[in-house]
Design a protein around this motif. Structure first.
Motif, short mmCIF file in Angstrom:
data_model
loop_
_atom_site.label_atom_id
_atom_site.label_comp_id
_atom_site.label_asym_id
_atom_site.label_seq_id
_atom_site.Cartn_x
_atom_site.Cartn_y
_atom_site.Cartn_z
N LYS A 180 0.90 -1.28 0.14
CA LYS A 180 -0.10 0.12 -0.15
C LYS A 180 0.84 1.15 0.12
O LYS A 180 1.72 1.20 0.80
CB LYS A 180 -0.84 0.03 1.25
N GLY A 181 0.61 2.10 -0.81
CA GLY A 181 1.45 3.41 -0.84
C GLY A 181 2.38 3.60 -1.95
O GLY A 181 3.25 4.45 -1.92
N TRP A 206 -3.15 -0.71 -9.03
CA TRP A 206 -4.20 -0.14 -7.91
C TRP A 206 -4.55 -1.14 -7.29
O TRP A 206 -5.04 -0.90 -6.03
CB TRP A 206 -5.03 0.76 -8.89
N LEU A 207 -5.06 -2.35 -7.73
CA LEU A 207 -5.65 -3.25 -6.92
C LEU A 207 -4.92 -3.77 -6.07
O LEU A 207 -5.67 -4.52 -4.74
CB LEU A 207 -6.42 -4.63 -8.02
N PHE A 208 -3.67 -3.74 -5.98
CA PHE A 208 -2.85 -4.18 -4.88
C PHE A 208 -2.42 -3.07 -3.89
O PHE A 208 -1.48 -3.23 -2.99
CB PHE A 208 -1.61 -4.84 -5.72
N GLY A 209 -2.89 -1.93 -4.32
CA GLY A 209 -2.87 -0.91 -3.24
C GLY A 209 -1.76 0.31 -3.69
O GLY A 209 -1.27 1.09 -2.60
N ALA A 210 -1.49 0.29 -4.74
CA ALA A 210 -0.26 1.40 -5.22
C ALA A 210 -0.83 2.63 -4.59
O ALA A 210 -1.92 3.13 -4.72
CB ALA A 210 -0.15 1.30 -6.74
N GLY A 211 0.18 3.46 -4.39
CA GLY A 211 -0.27 4.85 -3.94
C GLY A 211 0.05 5.98 -5.17
O GLY A 211 -0.61 6.93 -4.99
N ARG A 212 0.79 5.40 -6.27
CA ARG A 212 1.06 6.35 -7.45
C ARG A 212 1.37 5.34 -8.67
O ARG A 212 2.20 4.38 -8.45
CB ARG A 212 2.50 7.01 -7.24
N VAL A 213 1.01 5.54 -9.65
CA VAL A 213 1.06 4.74 -10.74
C VAL A 213 1.62 5.70 -11.89
O VAL A 213 0.68 6.52 -12.38
CB VAL A 213 -0.09 3.91 -11.10
N ILE A 214 2.64 5.46 -12.53
CA ILE A 214 3.21 6.14 -13.60
C ILE A 214 3.50 5.38 -14.78
O ILE A 214 3.94 4.35 -14.67
CB ILE A 214 4.57 6.76 -13.17
N VAL A 215 3.10 5.65 -15.95
CA VAL A 215 3.27 4.89 -17.06
C VAL A 215 4.03 5.80 -18.12
O VAL A 215 4.02 6.91 -18.30
CB VAL A 215 1.91 4.84 -17.98
N ASP A 235 9.45 2.34 -5.96
CA ASP A 235 9.48 1.01 -5.32
C ASP A 235 9.27 -0.22 -6.16
O ASP A 235 10.14 -1.27 -5.89
CB ASP A 235 8.21 1.09 -4.32
N VAL A 236 8.37 -0.01 -7.13
CA VAL A 236 8.55 -1.16 -8.26
C VAL A 236 8.42 -0.58 -9.44
O VAL A 236 7.77 0.44 -10.04
CB VAL A 236 7.07 -1.85 -8.02
#
Lengths: 365, 169
Positions: A159-160, A180-189, A231-232
């Motif tokens: 989360k986050g 997002w389903l796993f709890g990401a706080g920010r998603v960048i593409v 983080d990922v």
């Protein structure tokens, strides 16, 4: 009509068949042992036309979605849920499982961009399409959705977490959605095709950037993440990546690398120390130049695999039913089987806002 | 000098001081996509499915100790490309020669395919096979630009060639 080769085979009349980004690796000659005359296509669903005497769970007339990997369900790897790594389906290679229409390096099977296809171990992976599910959604569950989902899952997202997805193709878009389903706080593409970035921005939703406007990817991601790194990082591109003239020359033109590994290079260098790099982009079996020293020095965990579609299907059915994922929204082009060369060209050249082309052999019935 | 290969070197873990004291199933970076439940004996053997009968030539990786239960039967190796593929399969997947020979065979196979078509009186419809109809429909300007560049490059090459011929005379 294909021939039954084994008591547990079925013959499936194809109703829908996607063109996948990884088909473009075959199309461009990046996968060794791609023989002239092989039928491509590993994302398809269809009606069971005939079953062998050893098939117990399916019957003639069933409408099934067929995961792209062929699996026996009994071997060392299938027992562990690694259905994409089955040991009983590919004589030509031990490193790769069996995949429909994906060269002899993946077992020499005919693919689903056809009217009919032979489906081995028909009662292991092929799955009945539930009454409530649109077949357009079902065909996307044979590869794109589970691969995007597994990309996020392998990222071990907490989360986050900040998750950076390299590639805004169908799998990258789905990986970003699933993060997002796993709890990401920010998603960048990250990509360079604007219409795809705009789609990802709306659909995922995600922050999107064009790598052509970025001077140095690692510096850019660090600036986005308080100088630590993501983080990922997810490599959803693979061998056909644009973004580096050198990788393109050596990997894609001269074939001295197993394709261009610039997305993986960026992923490793943009991840934080102790971060995770998840790879679902497909590379050839030879070798690639990547900063492996940085993997060591930063303590990066690399996780990668061909998707274990069968393992993920039950959960993904729930997500589709709950409206968490809308797979068919990615389909931009629907066409007949005879239009397949145009479909490949449009997808490859990214014409007419193409994100996911789907073929409808047999009129889709 | 004794050979390491022929010497019996297997170590019994029970004889190793401290064996397994830090073993922790949670320390598995492959969780959750690898499920080891019920895998205490490593499941190295399994009840094999019934075996498909080979009716065409199937090349087998030397890393396999036996033919897998099922396999594809599309396009068996044939011609010059097939001979190269057979040689390539004498090397393991870990050996670059294996893959480089297969890539070379693929290129030769392309030429074989075109020649095969021509010998059977089939002329490949390259514009259709390359999806030029879609290019024309959705990217006319790009297609015209590419055609113009190609025409200009060809004209330049022809001009240089004819000049060289004149110079030789």
């Amino acid at each position: 009509m294909p021939r039954m080769e084994h008591p547990r085979d079925a013959i499936v009349r194809v109703t829908r068949s996607c063109i996948c980004g990884s088909d473009l690796h075959l199309y461009r000659g990046l996968v060794p042992d791609t023989r002239i005359g092989t039928t491509f296509g590993h994302e398809f669903c269809g009606i069971v036309e005939e079953v062998g005497p050893g098939v117990e769970k399916l019957k003639r007339g069933d409408h099934v979605l067929v995961p792209f990997n062929i699996a026996c369900g009994q071997c060392h790897f299938c027992k562990q849920g690694l259905f994409g790594n089955c040991h009983e389906v590919n004589p030509e290679a031990t490193a790769v499982g069996g995949i429909y229409g994906y060269s002899h390096t993946a077992g020499g099977y005919e693919g689903g961009q056809a009217e009919y296809v032979r489906v081995p171990f028909a009662d292991v992976s092929p799955t009945l399409i539930p009454d409530w599910m649109d077949p357009d959604d079902a065909v996307m569950l044979t590869d794109v959705v589970p691969t995007g989902y597994q990309a996020a899952e392998m990222g071990g997202i907490q989360k986050g977490d900040t998750v950076v997805v390299f590639g805004a193709g169908p799998v990258g878009i789905m990986a970003a959605r699933c993060a997002w389903l796993f709890g990401a706080g920010r998603v960048i593409v990250i990509d360079h095709i604007h219409y795809r970035l705009e789609f990802a921005q709306r659909y995922c939703p995600a922050e999107v950037f064009d790598f052509r406007e970025i001077e140095d990817m690692a510096v850019f991601i660090k600036k986005q993440t308080d100088s630590l790194g993501a983080d990922v990082c997810i490599d959803a591109v693979g061998a056909d990546a644009a973004g580096s003239a050198l990788h393109s020359l050596f990997g894609k033109r001269l074939k001295l690398e197993a394709g261009s590994a610039i997305a993986l290079h960026w992923a490793i260098n943009s991840a934080k120390k102790g971060g995770i790099v998840s790879i679902v982009g497909v590379y050839g079996p030879t070798g690639n130049v990547v900063p492996i020293g940085n993997v060591l020095n930063k303590g990066i965990t690399i996780r990668a695999n061909q998707t274990s579609v069968k393992r993920l299907l039950p959960r993904l059915f729930e997500h589709v039913r709950a409206g968490h994922i809308n797979p068919k929204a990615l389909i931009t082009h629907r066409m007949g089987l005879e239009e397949v060369p145009d479909g490949y060209h449009m997808f490859s050249a990214k014409l007419d806002g193409c994100i996911k082309p789907v073929l409808y052999p047999n009129g889709g019935r | 000098m004794p050979s390491f290969i022929t010497k019996q070197q297997k170590v019994n873990p029970a004889t190793v001081t401290g064996w397994g004291v830090d073993a922790d199933p949670r320390n598995d970076p492959t969780y959750p996509y690898r499920d080891r439940a019920g895998d205490e004996e490593r499941a190295m053997t399994w009840d094999r499915p019934s075996l498909q009968e080979p009716r065409v030539e199937v090349l087998r990786s030397i890393e396999h100790n036996r033919l897998p239960a099922v396999f594809g039967t599309s396009v068996p190796p044939r011609g010059l490309s097939g001979s190269i593929r057979r040689i390539a399969f004498g090397y393991s997947e870990s050996d670059w020669r294996h893959w480089l020979m297969l890539l070379a065979a693929d290129r030769i196979n392309m030429v074989e395919g075109v020649l095969g078509d021509l010998l059977q009186g089939r002329i490949p419809n390259l514009p259709a096979e390359m999806g030029l109809r879609a290019e024309w429909k959705h990217n006319k300007t790009g297609l015209v630009r590419k055609a113009a560049v190609l025409a200009a490059a060809s004209a330049l090459a022809l001009m240089l060639l004819s000049r060289r011929k004149r110079y030789r005379r």
